[in-house]
Design a protein around this motif. Structure first.
Motif, PDB file in Angstrom:
ATOM      1  N   ARG A 216      45.412  37.987  35.654  1.00  0.00           N
ATOM      2  CA  ARG A 216      46.348  38.877  34.943  1.00  0.00           C
ATOM      3  C   ARG A 216      45.808  39.247  33.562  1.00  0.00           C
ATOM      4  NH1 ARG A 216      50.471  35.451  37.489  1.00  0.00           N
ATOM      5  NH2 ARG A 216      51.796  36.726  38.849  1.00  0.00           N
ATOM      6  N   MET A 217      45.288  38.262  32.841  1.00  0.00           N
ATOM      7  CA  MET A 217      44.760  38.520  31.512  1.00  0.00           C
ATOM      8  C   MET A 217      43.515  39.409  31.578  1.00  0.00           C
ATOM      9  SD  MET A 217      46.889  37.271  29.509  1.00  0.00           S
ATOM     10  CE  MET A 217      45.936  37.676  28.028  1.00  0.00           C
ATOM     11  N   LEU A 218      42.662  39.168  32.547  1.00  0.00           N
ATOM     12  CA  LEU A 218      41.455  39.985  32.681  1.00  0.00           C
ATOM     13  C   LEU A 218      41.797  41.449  32.944  1.00  0.00           C
ATOM     14  CD1 LEU A 218      39.267  37.513  34.780  1.00  0.00           C
ATOM     15  CD2 LEU A 218      38.670  38.435  32.529  1.00  0.00           C
ATOM     16  N   GLU A 219      42.804  41.689  33.763  1.00  0.00           N
ATOM     17  CA  GLU A 219      43.235  43.064  34.022  1.00  0.00           C
ATOM     18  C   GLU A 219      43.745  43.719  32.741  1.00  0.00           C
ATOM     19  OE1 GLU A 219      45.218  44.240  37.739  1.00  0.00           O
ATOM     20  OE2 GLU A 219      45.245  42.110  38.250  1.00  0.00           O
ATOM     21  N   LEU A 220      44.504  42.968  31.948  1.00  0.00           N
ATOM     22  CA  LEU A 220      45.049  43.498  30.693  1.00  0.00           C
ATOM     23  C   LEU A 220      43.949  43.736  29.667  1.00  0.00           C
ATOM     24  CD1 LEU A 220      48.254  41.273  30.278  1.00  0.00           C
ATOM     25  CD2 LEU A 220      48.195  43.722  30.798  1.00  0.00           C
ATOM     26  N   GLN A 221      42.896  42.929  29.730  1.00  0.00           N
ATOM     27  CA  GLN A 221      41.807  42.990  28.743  1.00  0.00           C
ATOM     28  C   GLN A 221      40.636  43.843  29.190  1.00  0.00           C
ATOM     29  OE1 GLN A 221      42.943  38.364  27.555  1.00  0.00           O
ATOM     30  NE2 GLN A 221      40.950  38.813  28.498  1.00  0.00           N
ATOM     31  N   GLY A 222      40.861  44.663  30.209  1.00  0.00           N
ATOM     32  CA  GLY A 222      39.775  45.514  30.689  1.00  0.00           C
ATOM     33  C   GLY A 222      38.632  44.723  31.278  1.00  0.00           C
ATOM     34  N   TRP A 223      38.948  43.592  31.908  1.00  0.00           N
ATOM     35  CA  TRP A 223      37.971  42.719  32.543  1.00  0.00           C
ATOM     36  C   TRP A 223      36.926  42.189  31.564  1.00  0.00           C
ATOM     37  CZ3 TRP A 223      39.334  40.754  37.030  1.00  0.00           C
ATOM     38  CH2 TRP A 223      40.323  41.441  37.758  1.00  0.00           C
ATOM     39  N   GLN A 224      37.423  41.853  30.355  1.00  0.00           N
ATOM     40  CA  GLN A 224      36.610  41.179  29.352  1.00  0.00           C
ATOM     41  C   GLN A 224      37.153  39.766  29.176  1.00  0.00           C
ATOM     42  OE1 GLN A 224      33.844  42.599  27.844  1.00  0.00           O
ATOM     43  NE2 GLN A 224      34.246  44.270  29.290  1.00  0.00           N
ATOM     44  N   ALA A 225      36.356  38.759  29.488  1.00  0.00           N
ATOM     45  CA  ALA A 225      36.806  37.369  29.433  1.00  0.00           C
ATOM     46  C   ALA A 225      36.828  36.850  28.003  1.00  0.00           C
ATOM     47  CB  ALA A 225      35.897  36.500  30.291  1.00  0.00           C
ATOM     48  N   VAL A 233      36.456  32.763  36.307  1.00  0.00           N
ATOM     49  CA  VAL A 233      37.143  33.620  37.270  1.00  0.00           C
ATOM     50  C   VAL A 233      36.440  34.969  37.376  1.00  0.00           C
ATOM     51  CG1 VAL A 233      39.279  34.907  37.717  1.00  0.00           C
ATOM     52  CG2 VAL A 233      39.381  32.497  37.045  1.00  0.00           C
ATOM     53  N   LEU A 234      36.057  35.531  36.227  1.00  0.00           N
ATOM     54  CA  LEU A 234      35.373  36.824  36.223  1.00  0.00           C
ATOM     55  C   LEU A 234      34.037  36.742  36.966  1.00  0.00           C
ATOM     56  CD1 LEU A 234      35.261  39.758  35.313  1.00  0.00           C
ATOM     57  CD2 LEU A 234      34.269  38.989  33.147  1.00  0.00           C
ATOM     58  N   GLU A 235      33.347  35.634  36.802  1.00  0.00           N
ATOM     59  CA  GLU A 235      32.076  35.444  37.508  1.00  0.00           C
ATOM     60  C   GLU A 235      32.289  35.448  39.025  1.00  0.00           C
ATOM     61  OE1 GLU A 235      28.617  32.001  37.987  1.00  0.00           O
ATOM     62  OE2 GLU A 235      29.860  32.041  36.173  1.00  0.00           O
ATOM     63  N   LEU A 236      33.356  34.803  39.467  1.00  0.00           N
ATOM     64  CA  LEU A 236      33.668  34.774  40.895  1.00  0.00           C
ATOM     65  C   LEU A 236      34.058  36.157  41.404  1.00  0.00           C
ATOM     66  CD1 LEU A 236      35.699  31.435  41.045  1.00  0.00           C
ATOM     67  CD2 LEU A 236      33.428  31.850  42.020  1.00  0.00           C
ATOM     68  N   VAL A 237      34.799  36.899  40.592  1.00  0.00           N
ATOM     69  CA  VAL A 237      35.200  38.261  40.963  1.00  0.00           C
ATOM     70  C   VAL A 237      33.971  39.142  41.135  1.00  0.00           C
ATOM     71  CG1 VAL A 237      36.392  40.343  40.181  1.00  0.00           C
ATOM     72  CG2 VAL A 237      37.487  38.120  39.898  1.00  0.00           C
ATOM     73  N   LYS A 238      33.049  39.072  40.183  1.00  0.00           N
ATOM     74  CA  LYS A 238      31.837  39.896  40.246  1.00  0.00           C
ATOM     75  C   LYS A 238      30.947  39.496  41.419  1.00  0.00           C
ATOM     76  CE  LYS A 238      31.461  41.018  35.307  1.00  0.00           C
ATOM     77  NZ  LYS A 238      30.656  40.836  34.071  1.00  0.00           N
ATOM     78  N   LYS A 239      30.798  38.197  41.615  1.00  0.00           N
ATOM     79  CA  LYS A 239      29.930  37.699  42.680  1.00  0.00           C
ATOM     80  C   LYS A 239      30.416  38.110  44.064  1.00  0.00           C
ATOM     81  CE  LYS A 239      27.900  33.363  44.358  1.00  0.00           C
ATOM     82  NZ  LYS A 239      27.859  31.875  44.173  1.00  0.00           N
ATOM     83  N   SER A 240      31.722  38.262  44.203  1.00  0.00           N
ATOM     84  CA  SER A 240      32.308  38.558  45.520  1.00  0.00           C
ATOM     85  C   SER A 240      32.644  40.034  45.719  1.00  0.00           C
ATOM     86  CB  SER A 240      33.578  37.735  45.724  1.00  0.00           C
ATOM     87  OG  SER A 240      34.576  38.095  44.777  1.00  0.00           O
ATOM     88  N   GLU A 241      32.185  40.886  44.831  1.00  0.00           N
ATOM     89  CA  GLU A 241      32.532  42.314  44.920  1.00  0.00           C
ATOM     90  C   GLU A 241      32.158  42.909  46.274  1.00  0.00           C
ATOM     91  OE1 GLU A 241      32.072  46.417  42.275  1.00  0.00           O
ATOM     92  OE2 GLU A 241      30.511  44.875  42.160  1.00  0.00           O
ATOM     93  N   HIS A 242      31.059  42.451  46.849  1.00  0.00           N
ATOM     94  CA  HIS A 242      30.596  43.001  48.126  1.00  0.00           C
ATOM     95  C   HIS A 242      31.623  42.802  49.240  1.00  0.00           C
ATOM     96  CE1 HIS A 242      29.551  39.085  50.091  1.00  0.00           C
ATOM     97  NE2 HIS A 242      29.522  38.696  48.843  1.00  0.00           N
ATOM     98  N   LYS A 243      32.491  41.802  49.083  1.00  0.00           N
ATOM     99  CA  LYS A 243      33.506  41.550  50.109  1.00  0.00           C
ATOM    100  C   LYS A 243      34.652  42.561  50.050  1.00  0.00           C
ATOM    101  CE  LYS A 243      32.728  36.582  50.582  1.00  0.00           C
ATOM    102  NZ  LYS A 243      33.362  35.235  50.682  1.00  0.00           N
ATOM    103  N   ARG A 244      34.777  43.232  48.921  1.00  0.00           N
ATOM    104  CA  ARG A 244      35.869  44.196  48.756  1.00  0.00           C
ATOM    105  C   ARG A 244      35.402  45.644  48.908  1.00  0.00           C
ATOM    106  NH1 ARG A 244      36.380  40.348  44.835  1.00  0.00           N
ATOM    107  NH2 ARG A 244      35.378  41.655  43.270  1.00  0.00           N
ATOM    108  N   LEU A 245      34.122  45.834  49.117  1.00  0.00           N
ATOM    109  CA  LEU A 245      33.573  47.185  49.232  1.00  0.00           C
ATOM    110  C   LEU A 245      33.114  47.450  50.662  1.00  0.00           C
ATOM    111  CD1 LEU A 245      31.355  47.297  46.015  1.00  0.00           C
ATOM    112  CD2 LEU A 245      33.591  48.380  46.340  1.00  0.00           C
ATOM    113  N   PRO A 246      33.131  48.713  51.092  1.00  0.00           N
ATOM    114  CA  PRO A 246      32.579  49.031  52.417  1.00  0.00           C
ATOM    115  C   PRO A 246      31.082  48.762  52.437  1.00  0.00           C
ATOM    116  CG  PRO A 246      33.074  51.044  51.177  1.00  0.00           C
ATOM    117  CD  PRO A 246      33.655  49.910  50.395  1.00  0.00           C
TER     118      PRO A 246
END
Length: 257
Positions: A216-225, A233-246
């Motif tokens: 929630r905080m990352l979304e509010l902060q423009g994904w700046q930790a 958490v941001l590292e995990l989000v970035k690392k897993s981006e391929h799972k959310r993309l075609p």
């Protein structure tokens, strides 16, 4: 008092939107029902009850797909849920399928490889019954796990529709309470059941409260930790981006004449 009423009204509205989405997916598909994998956990329980409220329990089939390390209590909880909401409950062991995979040349049974194999095997079985009976497969992913990539490609993140993927795990618990999900399901530690004693929070290394607060905080902060937890958490989000993309491809639509 007014704040509480507003929150309850907002929750009711959001729940209604989920049910309407399910009805739309169901009606427009021309299918005859819905199939959902029931792990005995809160995510699949909430998703299943949403389906029952949307189209009727008699049109929903709950499949328990245990492995050798699954707890009997999880199957019992799934059966209780199905009985309460009028769903048909079936139990199909995935062990015979896994035994077939174990005969493959080069098979290696590490927890990581077996866990992913289990997730994809379960989804293949769900789609078999969905295809056979002309039904839709309901997904059970929540937003917390989806954003962190705590899911298996073409496994538990595959589905014809995803009723709770917009809800953080902590929100799923709130809605579970509103839906009357059995306490035995609500109180158990979240686990994918991939090996004996496996715990989601221990495997991730963070509690769902920490994960959801950070997202929630990352979304509010423009994904700046700004904190160490947010950075993880941001590292995990970035690392897993391929799972959310075609899947990357060079397919281009033909140009109009």
């Amino acid at each position: 008092m007014n704040d509480m009423i507003d929150k309850e009204a907002d929750l009711g509205c959001r729940m209604g939107q989920v049910e309407q989405m399910i009805r739309y997916a169901y009606w427009t598909s021309g299918c005859k029902g819905i199939v959902i994998g029931l792990s005995g956990g809160v995510d699949s329980a909430v998703a299943a009850v949403f389906c029952c409220r949307a189209v009727g329990g008699e049109k929903v089939v709950g499949l328990s797909l245990p492995s050798a390390v699954s707890k009997p209590s999880d199957i019992e909880d799934a059966a209780t849920l199905c009985k309460k909401w009028g769903m048909e409950h079936r139990v199909v062991s995935i062990e015979p399928v896994l035994d077939g995979f174990r005969t493959m040349p080069g098979f290696h049974g590490s927890p990581y490889l077996i866990g992913n194999l289990m997730a994809r095997t379960r989804m293949a079985i769900l789609y078999f019954y969905a295809n056979r009976d002309h039904k839709l497969v309901c997904g059970t992913s929540n937003k917390s796990e989806y954003m962190l990539g705590y899911c298996t490609k073409f496994g538990d993140n595959a589905a014809d529709f995803q009723p709770i993927v917009h809800l953080y795990k902590t929100e799923v618990y709130t809605i579970a309470g509103e839906l009357g999900i059995p306490e035995s399901i609500m109180k158990k530690a979240p686990s994918a059941g991939l090996w004996e004693g496996q715990s989601d929070e221990e495997e991730i290394g963070l509690s769902y409260e920490e994960i959801d607060t950070s997202l929630r905080m990352l979304e509010l902060q423009g994904w700046q930790a700004k904190t160490s937890t947010e950075k993880k958490v941001l590292e995990l989000v970035k690392k897993s981006e391929h799972k959310r993309l075609p899947a990357p491809n060079l397919l281009a639509l033909p140009k109009k004449p």
